[in-house]
Design a protein around this motif. Structure first.
Motif, mmCIF file in Angstrom:
data_model
loop_
_atom_site.group_PDB
_atom_site.id
_atom_site.type_symbol
_atom_site.label_atom_id
_atom_site.label_comp_id
_atom_site.label_asym_id
_atom_site.label_seq_id
_atom_site.Cartn_x
_atom_site.Cartn_y
_atom_site.Cartn_z
ATOM 1 N N ILE A 234 13.235 -54.917 -41.277
ATOM 2 C CA ILE A 234 13.754 -54.175 -40.137
ATOM 3 C C ILE A 234 15.057 -54.834 -39.713
ATOM 4 N N PHE A 235 16.040 -54.015 -39.430
ATOM 5 C CA PHE A 235 17.356 -54.551 -39.109
ATOM 6 C C PHE A 235 17.733 -54.210 -37.670
ATOM 7 N N SER A 236 18.544 -55.059 -37.082
ATOM 8 C CA SER A 236 18.970 -54.810 -35.704
ATOM 9 C C SER A 236 19.969 -53.657 -35.661
ATOM 10 N N LYS A 237 20.085 -53.076 -34.470
ATOM 11 C CA LYS A 237 21.056 -51.986 -34.264
ATOM 12 C C LYS A 237 22.472 -52.450 -34.593
ATOM 13 N N GLU A 238 22.778 -53.671 -34.182
ATOM 14 C CA GLU A 238 24.133 -54.197 -34.404
ATOM 15 C C GLU A 238 24.440 -54.266 -35.891
ATOM 16 N N HIS A 239 23.474 -54.759 -36.663
ATOM 17 C CA HIS A 239 23.695 -54.864 -38.096
ATOM 18 C C HIS A 239 23.827 -53.488 -38.736
ATOM 19 N N LYS A 240 23.003 -52.551 -38.273
ATOM 20 C CA LYS A 240 23.102 -51.195 -38.835
ATOM 21 C C LYS A 240 24.468 -50.595 -38.523
ATOM 22 N N LEU A 241 24.934 -50.831 -37.309
ATOM 23 C CA LEU A 241 26.239 -50.306 -36.915
ATOM 24 C C LEU A 241 27.338 -50.899 -37.796
ATOM 25 N N GLN A 242 27.217 -52.199 -38.057
ATOM 26 C CA GLN A 242 28.202 -52.878 -38.904
ATOM 27 C C GLN A 242 28.199 -52.266 -40.319
ATOM 28 N N ALA A 243 27.011 -51.977 -40.839
ATOM 29 C CA ALA A 243 26.904 -51.378 -42.174
ATOM 30 C C ALA A 243 27.469 -49.960 -42.174
ATOM 31 N N LEU A 244 27.128 -49.202 -41.139
ATOM 32 C CA LEU A 244 27.607 -47.817 -41.074
ATOM 33 C C LEU A 244 29.128 -47.765 -40.916
ATOM 34 N N THR A 245 29.676 -48.724 -40.187
ATOM 35 C CA THR A 245 31.133 -48.784 -40.027
ATOM 36 C C THR A 245 31.806 -48.999 -41.380
ATOM 37 N N ALA A 246 31.237 -49.900 -42.175
ATOM 38 C CA ALA A 246 31.805 -50.173 -43.500
ATOM 39 C C ALA A 246 31.714 -48.931 -44.386
ATOM 40 N N LEU A 247 30.597 -48.203 -44.287
ATOM 41 C CA LEU A 247 30.449 -46.982 -45.094
ATOM 42 C C LEU A 247 31.460 -45.925 -44.649
ATOM 43 N N ASP A 248 31.706 -45.871 -43.358
ATOM 44 C CA ASP A 248 32.687 -44.937 -42.815
ATOM 45 C C ASP A 248 34.090 -45.267 -43.332
ATOM 46 N N GLN A 249 34.379 -46.566 -43.442
ATOM 47 C CA GLN A 249 35.713 -46.985 -43.903
ATOM 48 C C GLN A 249 36.018 -46.503 -45.316
ATOM 49 N N VAL A 250 34.997 -46.285 -46.117
ATOM 50 C CA VAL A 250 35.240 -45.797 -47.477
ATOM 51 C C VAL A 250 34.782 -44.346 -47.644
ATOM 52 N N GLY A 251 34.536 -43.669 -46.535
ATOM 53 C CA GLY A 251 34.292 -42.224 -46.561
ATOM 54 C C GLY A 251 32.947 -41.785 -47.129
#
Ligand code: ADP
Ligand code: ADP
Length: 237
Positions: free
Chosen positions: A117-134
């Motif tokens: 289980i991952f924290s919200k902050e970590h998920k946000l960080q991962a989603l931000t990186a995915l957003d950066q590469v579309g």
């Protein structure tokens, strides 16, 4: 940012893969290393994150004397240097977001992280990186359901999520078709321009290198035979 001084690399089988390399790359540059197969491109790149040890000379990367690092220092240093491979190196039987999360969430063991289980902050960080590469919309899809180009973008997102200071890539488009290659190269260009990230990649396709890189380094038989801007490259290389 990256400085080679009189660097040699001799493999245990006596192959001299690099010979007297002198090279200085500044922060924010976009550099492509070109040359024939066996020229030493991959070795050059893999010495920078200490995947290979140099044999002599000095190599300083982001203020660190790479040759002097030991044990745990090597692992910590590698985290600052993003590395992308031809073969993506993803965990294909799980989701995109988990691939990104396991790369940077500390403490949990690897297997715990795969089920964990991952924290919200970590998920946000991962989603931000995915957003950066579309590829944000692919976050919860399994990696093995993505195309090669999308997988390379997951690899890119995973690397970006670690906040590297330098992005290295060893033949990042070698196994991709021309259309997908263009998308991946566009990502590198954007990361370089928008985030000011230093990008150094090695590439088979000279025309792609010339189109995207600001600076071209030509390698032949372990030596640098060209170093200059992309629009001055001649048939010599
Ligand atoms: P390139 O990336 O330009 O194809 P490489 O850096 O992979 O070139 O290889 C440069 C030379 O070093 C080649 O002669 C290759 O066979 C040799 N080489 C590469 N890796 C190793 C290794 N791990 N052990 C021994 N020789 C190697
Ligand atoms: P890549 O170009 O993707 O690194 P290669 O096929 O050139 O793939 O090399 C695969 C692996 O084998 C690399 O780890 C490389 O260092 C190693 N290698 C390459 N050439 C040699 C060689 N002559 N002897 C031993 N290992 C080698």
């Amino acid at each position: 940012m990256i400085e080679f001084t009189n660097v040699d690399k001799v493999y245990p089988n006596k192959v001299k893969a690099l010979e007297n390399i002198n090279l200085k790359i500044e922060k924010g540059e976009f550099v492509a290393v070109i040359g024939l197969s066996g020229a030493g491109k991959s070795t050059l790149i893999r010495c920078i994150n200490r995947m290979h040890d140099i044999t002599s000379g000095s190599l300083v990367v982001d203020g660190t004397n790479v040759g002097k690092l030991k044990g745990k220092e090597i692992r910590n240093f590698r985290k600052k240097i993003g590395m992308i491979f031809q073969s993506f190196n993803l965990i294909t039987r799980t989701t995109v977001i988990k691939n990104v999360l396991v790369s940077f969430v500390p403490q949990l063991s690897f297997w715990r992280k795969l089920t964990g289980i991952f924290s919200k902050e970590h998920k946000l960080q991962a989603l931000t990186a995915l957003d950066q590469v579309g590829i944000l919309e692919k976050a919860y899809i399994r990696v093995d359901q993505l195309s090669g180009g999308q997988q390379q973008r997951v690899a890119l997102a995973r690397t970006l999520a670690q906040n590297p200071t330098i992005l290295l890539a060893d033949e990042p488009i070698a196994s991709l078709d021309p259309v997908t290659s263009k998308q991946v190269m566009d990502d590198f260009k954007r990361i370089n321009q928008e985030m000011g990230m230093t990008v150094l990649l090695n590439i088979h396709h000279v025309e792609v290198a010339l189109e995207y890189a600001d600076r071209i380094i030509g390698v032949r038989e372990g030596q640098i035979v060209y170093d200059g801007s992309a629009n001055e490259v001649t048939d010599e290389v």
